[in-house]
Every structure is written in structure tokens, then in C-alpha cells.
Design a protein around this motif. Structure first.
Motif, PDB file in Angstrom:
ATOM      1  N   ALA A 192       5.444  14.219  10.672  1.00 19.81           N
ATOM      2  CA  ALA A 192       6.335  13.071  10.509  1.00 19.81           C
ATOM      3  C   ALA A 192       6.714  12.608  11.913  1.00 19.81           C
ATOM      4  CB  ALA A 192       7.576  13.437   9.705  1.00 19.81           C
ATOM      5  N   GLN A 232       5.550   8.541  -2.249  1.00 18.84           N
ATOM      6  CA  GLN A 232       6.826   8.052  -1.729  1.00 18.84           C
ATOM      7  C   GLN A 232       7.887   9.149  -1.804  1.00 18.84           C
ATOM      8  OE1 GLN A 232       7.583   4.873  -0.293  1.00 18.84           O
ATOM      9  NE2 GLN A 232       9.322   6.146   0.339  1.00 18.84           N
ATOM     10  N   LYS A 270       3.541   9.556   8.348  1.00 19.68           N
ATOM     11  CA  LYS A 270       3.787  10.850   7.700  1.00 19.68           C
ATOM     12  C   LYS A 270       2.482  11.240   7.012  1.00 19.68           C
ATOM     13  CE  LYS A 270       8.722  10.384   6.590  1.00 19.68           C
ATOM     14  NZ  LYS A 270       8.917   8.940   6.400  1.00 19.68           N
ATOM     15  N   ALA A 281      -0.923   4.314   2.053  1.00 23.47           N
ATOM     16  CA  ALA A 281      -0.280   5.503   1.508  1.00 23.47           C
ATOM     17  C   ALA A 281      -1.107   6.046   0.346  1.00 23.47           C
ATOM     18  CB  ALA A 281       1.129   5.172   1.047  1.00 23.47           C
ATOM     19  N   LEU A 310       0.916   9.780   3.657  1.00 24.02           N
ATOM     20  CA  LEU A 310       2.046   9.671   2.729  1.00 24.02           C
ATOM     21  C   LEU A 310       2.763   8.333   2.856  1.00 24.02           C
ATOM     22  CD1 LEU A 310       3.492  13.288   3.050  1.00 24.02           C
ATOM     23  CD2 LEU A 310       1.789  12.411   1.437  1.00 24.02           C
ATOM     24  N   VAL A 311       2.438   7.582   3.894  1.00 27.23           N
ATOM     25  CA  VAL A 311       2.962   6.230   4.098  1.00 27.23           C
ATOM     26  C   VAL A 311       1.816   5.373   4.632  1.00 27.23           C
ATOM     27  CG1 VAL A 311       5.317   7.030   4.586  1.00 27.23           C
ATOM     28  CG2 VAL A 311       3.689   6.737   6.464  1.00 27.23           C
ATOM     29  N   SER A 326       7.277  11.590   0.932  1.00 25.18           N
ATOM     30  CA  SER A 326       7.741  11.035   2.195  1.00 25.18           C
ATOM     31  C   SER A 326       9.261  11.118   2.321  1.00 25.18           C
ATOM     32  CB  SER A 326       7.275   9.584   2.317  1.00 25.18           C
ATOM     33  OG  SER A 326       7.861   8.949   3.425  1.00 25.18           O
TER      34      SER A 326
END
Length: 475
Positions: free
Chosen positions: A305, A250, A421, A395, A347-348, A253
């Protein structure tokens, strides 16, 4: 100061030693020494440059540089009037106390290569003596000034990256800027305070060196993942305990979002310690999956992203063209054993709507083991996409696929979900990664801040064919 330049064969036979060249740095702390010396030998050639002061004391030494070294960068290509192609190549050797030596060579296919220039650059940032083993002490001492001094050059076994533009395109101004910054990093980007001001979720820069061993995944689980790679061409590592390794996906991100506000694409997330800690955890997992004692990691790293319905032109936006990272021969032994795999980290949470990855399963890839077929490296886009398999994930999940597996990304189609991401790199048996690579030991020792910056700049140059206008980059 004087510059001493020499060349010898790989077995020590001298080829030439130039007369000492007087050197005076410009106001930009740079100097160029014209050499124009042909490199003629039936054996390997080793170049070396040494800079000494007025009393003959050594200032910096490049060490041996061979024409086979893997970190030559191609700066330009041209074709002579007779149709003979040539390339201008450059290689950097970072020395102590902020000194960097560059060798510029012109390579022609019909004649001997020529060493044209040796260039000297003195970093503008403050230099200090630090114990390499005490990274925490180093960071605390330099945090008072906010600047990290470049350290002793550590060979990363890098491959030449083609930094030329297609013949039909003029050199973009940002392309030239990136090359200039690769040689002489901007002091602003070497300030700890700059990166700390952007960091979210307690991300750090140049504090604790990364530690491996936190992701204890059982051997049977990894053997199952390898079996999936063999059968399908792809696999997943799920529910990995990243927090135990001190990594918050998180925070990564959120920091990518903060980088964007500074005009910095997602790939600049590799300036932060936690990214390298995350990647270090994957070394042992990759080695077990690839059934080898040790692996190396490619430094052709990247991060993405996405934005909802955005044009795919910003650096770090989706790349939707089906492609292979390597040919079959490049990532398999002659016996057909896999030697290289791509690792892609979410990442997400990633869904069909937010821009998930797609792969072509091995049993649907008719050209999987046929690298000589022209369509092996240029697959039919529509035909491949009709057979693709979507890979939504959570994630922190790590997707892996054979380095020759056809894959592509999809766009984020709605603003009702968080856009994808992610970041990625490759792992391979020692000596197989053609791109610039790093060993587990070197990563555990710590990647210095100026080296991180050069890795990022080099990657931006390498991926310029995806983002030729460098949209979203403001340095």
C-alpha cells in the motif's frame, strides 16, 4: 510431564533415544529440553519428540521430522575462529490442543549437525474441541469467547526461510519480537473480535471455508495468456468476476487502510477469509496457463500500500529495484518449459502516477536464459529501467509473469490519485515452489487463524531485507 526424543534413519534404523526428560512449563507456558546430540548418519535422519503426562498418556507428538523438511528457519549465522560457518536452525511442529514442539539444531559444514534443544510451547489461548470439517460451527462457537484455538498441524511443505540479519547489522528489536511471536502467537492477535473490529466492507474471519470454481475463464482465453507469457514474459487477466466468488477488492483495499491505523502493515490482510477465497480461484487458472494438472501456491505472500512521495522504508511500500523472483533454472524444466509464474493482483486502479508495475519483456532480456551469468540475478538497474514496459491496470486485474521475468514497482508521485494497493504470490508445478507452499485441497479445507498469523510473521521476516527497520509495524 516427560519428553521423549529419538532419532532414526529414513529406513527405520535407530540412531539414539534420549533418556526421558522431565519437563515443567514456565509462567510463559514454555519449556526447553537440552539434548546436544550429534546427528551422524550417511542416510536421512528422522527426529521425533513425544510429550507424555505423569501416567504416560500422550499429550502431543511431533511426528517424524527430517533434516530435509522445507520449513526449517535459520535463526542465526556465525563463523567460528577457524573460519567455519555454522547456522542455528529451528523447525516447528504444531500439535493438538495448542501444543507446539520446536527442534533447534546447529549445523556446521565441517562436522555433524547437533540437535541442541527441543522446546515446548503451550498456547495461552483457550482450547476447545471442534470438528475440523465444520468451520462455520467452529467460528460461531468460538466467537462467544473471541479467541480461535490453534488446530492440528497441517504440513504445508515449507522451505527454510533465512531469518538472519546481514553481518553488518545488529538484530533489530522487532526482528526478535517477530521470532518470539512466531513461536508463541500473542493471544490478542488470535481473537476474532480484534480482526472483526478492523474489517471493512463485511470482510470475515474464520467463517465459511473458501470455494473454488467461480472464475469460469475459457480455455482459449487462457491459451492466449500462455502465449503472451511465452512471447513477452508477462500477461494479464482482466475483468474477472470477483463478486461472484464473494470477493470485494474495494473491501480489501479499505481494510488495508484500517489495518494501518492499528500499526499493522498491508500483509495482515491475509488474516481475512476473502483473501484466501480470491487466491483459491487462481489455482485452476494457473494450472491451465502452466499446462499441468495441478499446482501449488507459494505462501511467501505479500501486500503493498503506497503513499504519495513517501520514503520506501515502511513495510508494504514500493520496492523499486529491478529483480527476478527466481532464476531461469528454478522455474523451467530442462526442456525449457515454464513451471512457475508470479501472480500480482491490483486492489485499486493502478496508473503511471499511482505506482504501476514495470517488467522487462523477454525479447529485451539478454540474460533471460543465462542463470550462470552474475548479472542474471543482479541486473543493471539503469539499463533495465530504460527498456521496461509499464503495466497500468484496473482494480481486480491479475498480472502474471514468468517467475524469472525482471520486474519492479514504481512510486506514487502525486496525491491527486489513489496510491497503488496490491498483493502477490507465486504458483508452480507440484514440488517446484521453494518457498513454503500450500495445495488447493489444503486451502479448500481452510487455513486456521494461527497458521495465517504465522504465515504473515514468516513473510515479514523473509522480506526484512526490503524493510530492515520494520517501519509501520507496531505490535
Amino acid at each position: 510431564m516427560e519428553l521423549h526424543v529419538s532419532a532414526s534413519t529414513s529406513d527405520g534404523l535407530p540412531l539414539f533415544t534420549l533418556d526421558p526428560i522431565s519437563v515443567r512449563l514456565s509462567s510463559a507456558n514454555e519449556a526447553s529440553a537440552r539434548c546436544m546430540e550429534p546427528l551422524t548418519s550417511v542416510k536421512g535422519v528422522e527426529l521425533q519428540a513425544r510429550l507424555v503426562d505423569e501416567e504416560g498418556a500422550l499429550i502431543c507428538d511431533s511426528g517424524p521430522v527430517t533434516l530435509c523438511d522445507e520449513d526449517w528457519v535459520c535463526l542465526s549465522c556465525e563463523t567460528a575462529s577457524g573460519g567455519v560457518p555454522s547456522r542455528l536452525l529451528s523447525i516447528a511442529r504444531e500439535c493438538t490442543d495448542g501444543w507446539t514442539l520446536f527442534f533447534d539444531m546447529k549445523e556446521r559444514s565441517d562436522t555433524a549437525s547437533v540437535l541442541r534443544f527441543v522446546r515446548i510451547v503451550k498456547s495461552r489461548v483457550r482450547q476447545a474441541e471442534h470438528a475440523a470439517a465444520d468451520l462455520r460451527g467452529q467460528a460461531e462457537a468460538e466467537a462467544e469467547e473471541g479467541v480461535v484455538a490453534p488446530q492440528v498441524y497441517r504440513p504445508l511443505h515449507c522451505t527454510a526461510v533465512d531469518c538472519t540479519e546481514p553481518e553488518s547489522m545488529a538484530v533489530h528489536p522487532k526482528h526478535s519480537l517477530l521470532l518470539q511471536m512466531f513461536r508463541q502467537p500473542d493471544a490478542r492477535l488470535l481473537k476474532l473480535s480484534f480482526w472483526n473490529s478492523i474489517a471493512q466492507g463485511k470482510l470475515t474471519v474464520m467463517q465459511d471455508p473458501p470455494c473454488a470454481g467461480w472464475l469460469g475463464t475459457c480455455g482459449e482465453h487462457l491459451r492466449n495468456r500462455r502465449s503472451e507469457l511465452d512471447q513477452l514474459g508477462y500477461s494479464r487477466l482482466q475483468q474477472l468476476p470477483w463478486s461472484q466468488a464473494g470477493v470485494s477488492v474495494q473491501a480489501l483495499s479499505d481494510t488495508i487502510d484500517a489495518l494501518k491505523t492499528q500499526g499493522l502493515p498491508p500483509v495482515f490482510i491475509f488474516m481475512y477469509d476473502q483473501v484466501w477465497s480470491l487466491l483459491l480461484q487462481l489455482f485452476d487458472l494457473a494450472a491451465q496457463i502452466l499446462d499441468t494438472d495441478a499446482v501449488e501456491m507459494s505462501l511467501s505472500v505479500f501486500a503493498w500500500a503506497l503513499e504519495p512521495d513517501a520514503a520506501e522504508s515502511r513495510v508494504g511500500s514500493n520496492f523499486g529495484l529491478p529483480h527476478r523472483d527466481q532464476t531461469y533454472d528454478d522455474c523451467h524444466t530442462q526442456e525449457g518449459h515454464l513451471t512457475m509464474l508470479t501472480t500480482w493482483i491490483a486492489l485499486v486502479p493502478v496508473t503511471h502516477d499511482s505506482g504501476c508495475m514495470y517488467v522487462l519483456p523477454s525479447d529485451r532480456d539478454e540474460l533471460l536464459t543465462m542463470p550462470d551469468d552474475p548479472c542474471h540475478t543482479k541486473p543493471d538497474e539503469q539499463g533495465v529501467k530504460s527498456l521496461g514496459e509499464a503495466l497500468p491496470c484496473d482494480a481486480g486485474d491479475v498480472l502474471t509473469w514468468r517467475a524469472n521475468t525482471i520486474h519492479w514497482g514504481s512510486s506514487c508521485t502525486t496525491d491527486r490519485v489513489q496510491p497503488r494497493k496490491s498483493m502477490a504470490t507465486m504458483f508452480g508445478h507440484l514440488g517446484t515452489c521453494k518457498a513454503n507452499s500450500i495445495s488447493k485441497d489444503a486451502l479448500e479445507a481452510g487455513v486456521q487463524l494461527d497458521t495465517r498469523l504465522r504465515i504473515i510473521l514468516r513473510t515479514l521476516l523473509q522480506y526484512k531485507v526490503w524493510y530492515p527497520e520494520f517501519a509501520g509495524l507496531s505490535l
